[in-house]
Design an enzyme around this catalytic site. Structure first.
Site, PDB file in Angstrom:
ATOM      1  N   ASP A 338       0.850  -1.184   0.000  1.00 50.06           N
ATOM      2  CA  ASP A 338       0.000   0.000   0.000  1.00 50.06           C
ATOM      3  C   ASP A 338       0.888   1.237   0.000  1.00 50.06           C
ATOM      4  O   ASP A 338       1.832   1.320   0.800  1.00 50.06           O
ATOM      5  CB  ASP A 338      -0.897  -0.009   1.247  1.00 50.06           C
ATOM      6  N   ARG A 340      -0.696   4.318   0.067  1.00 52.15           N
ATOM      7  CA  ARG A 340      -1.566   5.396   0.539  1.00 52.15           C
ATOM      8  C   ARG A 340      -1.115   5.835   1.930  1.00 52.15           C
ATOM      9  O   ARG A 340      -1.874   5.807   2.889  1.00 52.15           O
ATOM     10  CB  ARG A 340      -3.019   4.929   0.606  1.00 52.15           C
TER      11      ARG A 340
END
Length: 427
Positions: A338, A340
């Site tokens: 990830d 983010r």
């Protein structure tokens, strides 16, 4: 300062460009106002000036509009836009006043947006009158938001129109703010636990050397990165966001074009987004206020190409699409589960003066940790109702809850995670 590189630009069909390439990677402009990040007033902080015309006025790295600056370049190259154009900001002022709040003068509370970016005309009238090209990085307006899921909630009696927050046709009345990224590099580096020098060099190298000033102009602390911004939707009175006596329902949501827009059922993104909007409407109707902050971080900030490659890998793997391999398949393709990173996400909440969230509509441990770690208290956490989870998204929800995401339900065990629950590519 401009530097003649000896190279000559090719004239376009619409206009002639200067005969030399203008570099801004060395000495600065003597007429550039200084920026004191975290100063208590706009005047003391100074304006953010990213003009590409009067180079002596520039006091940041990069240009306005984030990723859209590339489209502006195409418009200039084609002759459709004059590079000398300045926006006429008549009647563009915000529909609602936000701040200033104490967080605005804390150089560590907000490091990724310009707190004064919505009030350029009021904050920097002298600079504008003197000919400085100061541009807004935040805009605030009013809107009606109409979603079929909200109409369905009305039909099923979960929501009742009140002609104030929700109209009989299913339209929710909102205030919305568009926010462009403005990074204070020393603060960003501190958030990510690296040195500013390291951050600048990696940004320079990983953008293919797009911004030489990152490594040659250590005197410039502010960077306008070429990335997407965010949009914030407010249900109720925006001023209530900063009032700890008013119940706040909130969701921070990362973009998922496939689900949010086109209704793809491989993930829970749109169901969670529409569920949050329903919760925000209910909260506003009960005397509170609701907020949905929507950030452009497509495919875990990996992009749709990577996301679709991962979908294929998941569906084609031996044994089918299983939760125990959910994160591994992403890491195999992208090198990371990830991207983010949520360290910068709470900034927009601080911009609104938020000190607590009564009901956080999110299961993400990363988002919760970032919000509480930034000093914002969180009361109740609201997970996604089971009836809103699409069948093909069971893999995702099982993997996330097993990995530590919040749930009020049962956490799947190892045997459950190994069961193939996702569809194949042709079914």
């Amino acid at each position: 300062m401009s530097t003649d590189s000896g190279a000559h630009a090719r004239p376009t069909s619409g206009q002639r460009l200067p005969g030399h390439i203008r570099l801004t990677s060395h000495s600065g402009g003597v007429d550039a106002p200084s920026i004191t990040w975290g100063a208590p007033t706009a005047a003391a902080r100074g304006p953010v000036i990213a003009t590409t015309t009067t180079r002596g006025h520039r006091n940041v790295v990069g240009t306005h509009s984030g990723s859209y600056s590339v489209y502006r370049a195409l418009a200039v190259a084609s002759g459709a836009l004059s590079r000398e154009h300045r926006a006429d900001l008549t009647n563009t002022s915000p529909t609602d006043v936000v701040g200033p709040y104490p967080q605005w003068s804390d150089p560590e509370a907000i490091v990724s947006i310009d707190p004064w970016g919505a009030t350029i005309a009021d904050s920097f009238p002298d600079q504008l009158a003197a000919g400085y090209d100061v541009r807004p990085t935040i805009a605030i307006t009013k809107a009606h938001v109409i979603l079929p899921e909200i109409a369905d909630a009305i039909a099923k009696g979960r929501l009742v129109p009140d002609n104030e927050t929700l109209l009989p046709n299913g339209a929710a009345l909102v205030t919305k703010a568009a926010v462009e990224p403005v990074w204070y590099l020393p603060g960003v580096a501190k958030r990510f636990g690296c040195s500013e020098t390291e951050l600048r060099r990696v940004l320079f190298e990983e953008t293919g050397g797009m911004y030489p000033e990152l490594v040659t102009r250590s005197d410039l602390d502010v960077f306008l990165p070429p990335i997407g911004g965010q949009t914030v939707y407010i249900f109720g009175n925006p001023r209530d966001l900063a009032d700890p006596t008013v119940e706040l329902t909130a969701r921070v949501h990362d973009e998922c074009n496939g689900s949010d827009v086109f209704g793809s059922d491989i993930c829970t993104c749109r169901p969670y987004l529409t569920h949050a909007i329903e919760e925000c409407i209910l909260g506003a109707q009960n005397g509170g206020v609701g907020l949905v902050a929507y950030s452009r971080k497509e495919g875990r900030a990996l992009g749709e190409v990577t996301k679709f490659l991962v979908y294929n890998a998941r569906k084609r793997q031996v044994g089918g699409d299983t939760a125990d391999q959910y994160f591994a398949r992403t890491e195999c393709v992208a090198g990371v589960q990830d991207m983010r990173f949520q360290e910068l996400m709470p900034d927009v909440l601080h911009w609104f003066g938020i000190t607590k969230i009564d009901r956080l509509v999110s299961m993400s441990n990363m988002k919760y940790d970032a919000i509480t770690g930034s000093g914002i208290a969180v009361g109740e956490r609201v997970d996604l109702p089971d009836y809103l989870i699409p069948d093909d998204a069971r893999v995702e929800i099982d993997a996330k809850t097993a990995a530590g995401y919040f749930t009020s339900g049962v956490i799947p065990d190892a045997d459950e995670l190994r069961k193939a629950k996702g569809r194949g590519l042709t079914t």
